[in-house]
Design a protein around this motif. Sequence first.
Motif, PDB file in Angstrom:
ATOM      1  N   LYS A  22      21.148 -22.907  51.242  1.00 10.62           N
ATOM      2  CA  LYS A  22      20.607 -21.874  50.364  1.00 10.62           C
ATOM      3  C   LYS A  22      19.085 -22.009  50.159  1.00 10.62           C
ATOM      4  O   LYS A  22      18.496 -23.052  50.479  1.00 10.62           O
ATOM      5  CB  LYS A  22      21.343 -21.943  49.025  1.00 10.62           C
ATOM      6  N   TYR A  70      29.319 -12.138  48.801  1.00  4.60           N
ATOM      7  CA  TYR A  70      29.903 -12.589  47.526  1.00  4.60           C
ATOM      8  C   TYR A  70      30.773 -11.498  46.885  1.00  4.60           C
ATOM      9  O   TYR A  70      30.828 -11.413  45.653  1.00  4.60           O
ATOM     10  CB  TYR A  70      28.787 -13.009  46.572  1.00  4.60           C
ATOM     11  N   ASN A  90      24.931 -25.335  38.808  1.00  6.05           N
ATOM     12  CA  ASN A  90      26.114 -24.723  39.428  1.00  6.05           C
ATOM     13  C   ASN A  90      25.748 -23.459  40.193  1.00  6.05           C
ATOM     14  O   ASN A  90      26.599 -22.842  40.818  1.00  6.05           O
ATOM     15  CB  ASN A  90      27.230 -24.455  38.404  1.00  6.05           C
TER      16      ASN A  90
HETATM   17  N1  LIG Z   1      29.200 -20.392  36.393  1.00  9.96           N
HETATM   18  C1  LIG Z   1      28.348 -20.092  37.366  1.00  9.96           C
HETATM   19  N2  LIG Z   1      27.082 -19.717  37.094  1.00  9.96           N
HETATM   20  C2  LIG Z   1      26.215 -19.407  38.077  1.00  9.96           C
HETATM   21  N3  LIG Z   1      26.527 -19.454  39.400  1.00  9.96           N
HETATM   22  C3  LIG Z   1      27.766 -19.830  39.720  1.00  9.96           C
HETATM   23  C4  LIG Z   1      28.728 -20.174  38.733  1.00  9.96           C
HETATM   24  N4  LIG Z   1      29.874 -20.504  39.378  1.00  9.96           N
HETATM   25  C5  LIG Z   1      29.612 -20.374  40.686  1.00  9.96           C
HETATM   26  N5  LIG Z   1      28.356 -19.980  40.906  1.00  9.96           N
HETATM   27  C6  LIG Z   1      27.705 -19.697  42.178  1.00  9.96           C
HETATM   28  O1  LIG Z   1      28.571 -18.831  42.903  1.00  9.96           O
HETATM   29  C7  LIG Z   1      28.681 -19.345  44.204  1.00  9.96           C
HETATM   30  C8  LIG Z   1      29.955 -19.003  44.904  1.00  9.96           C
HETATM   31  O2  LIG Z   1      30.157 -19.793  46.039  1.00  9.96           O
HETATM   32  P1  LIG Z   1      29.096 -20.901  46.529  1.00  9.96           P
HETATM   33  O3  LIG Z   1      29.860 -21.971  47.203  1.00  9.96           O
HETATM   34  O4  LIG Z   1      28.012 -20.219  47.278  1.00  9.96           O
HETATM   35  O5  LIG Z   1      28.436 -21.509  45.207  1.00  9.96           O
HETATM   36  C9  LIG Z   1      28.618 -20.851  43.995  1.00  9.96           C
HETATM   37  C10 LIG Z   1      27.474 -20.955  43.010  1.00  9.96           C
HETATM   38  O6  LIG Z   1      26.210 -20.874  43.643  1.00  9.96           O
END
Ligand SMILES: Nc1ncnc2c1ncn2[C@@H]1O[C@@H]2COP(=O)(O)O[C@H]2[C@H]1O
Length: 135
Positions: free
Chosen positions: A10, A50, A110
């Motif tokens: 990322k 997403y 996160n």
């Molecule tokens: N509570 C949260 N707040 C902000 N971003 C989140 C949260 N939960 C998941 N994500 C993001 O959503 C993404 C979904 O899959 P990723 O594996 O790319 O990694 C995750 C994080 O980057």
Amino acid sequence: MSERTLVLIKPDAVRRGLVGEVLGRFERKGLTIEAMNLRSVDTALADEHYAEHLEQPWYPGLRDFITSGPLVALVLSGDQAISVVRGLLGATDGRKAAAGTIRGDYSLSNQQNLAHASDSPESAAREIKIWFPEA
Ligand SMILES: Nc1ncnc2c1ncn2[C@@H]1O[C@@H]2COP(=O)(O)O[C@H]2[C@H]1O
């Protein structure tokens, strides 16, 4: 059984100069890089990738982040690659990810958690088609 998985290194990892570190862990594990490119992401591509998160209250922030700079998209292959790569990444929240995992060692967030990886054979097939339609 050999599998393919889609990984996004990322924009936070690109900005922090951690692409080599993240890629190196995949390579040293024995995974094979099948395809890779550095690219910018527009909102349409972010929303497609997403799709399951579009309604989440935190999605607008995630979209701003994932479109904030170039990322590295890649396809990795290897025995049980989908679960192996997720194990190398660690828990989604870098603050909770175990030390020794990529997120556990380098992320305190996160959202800005360095990399994404497909979570099932179905999502791998869908995501590879989005990022590498020619593959
Ligand atoms: N509570 C949260 N707040 C902000 N971003 C989140 C949260 N939960 C998941 N994500 C993001 O959503 C993404 C979904 O899959 P990723 O594996 O790319 O990694 C995750 C994080 O980057």
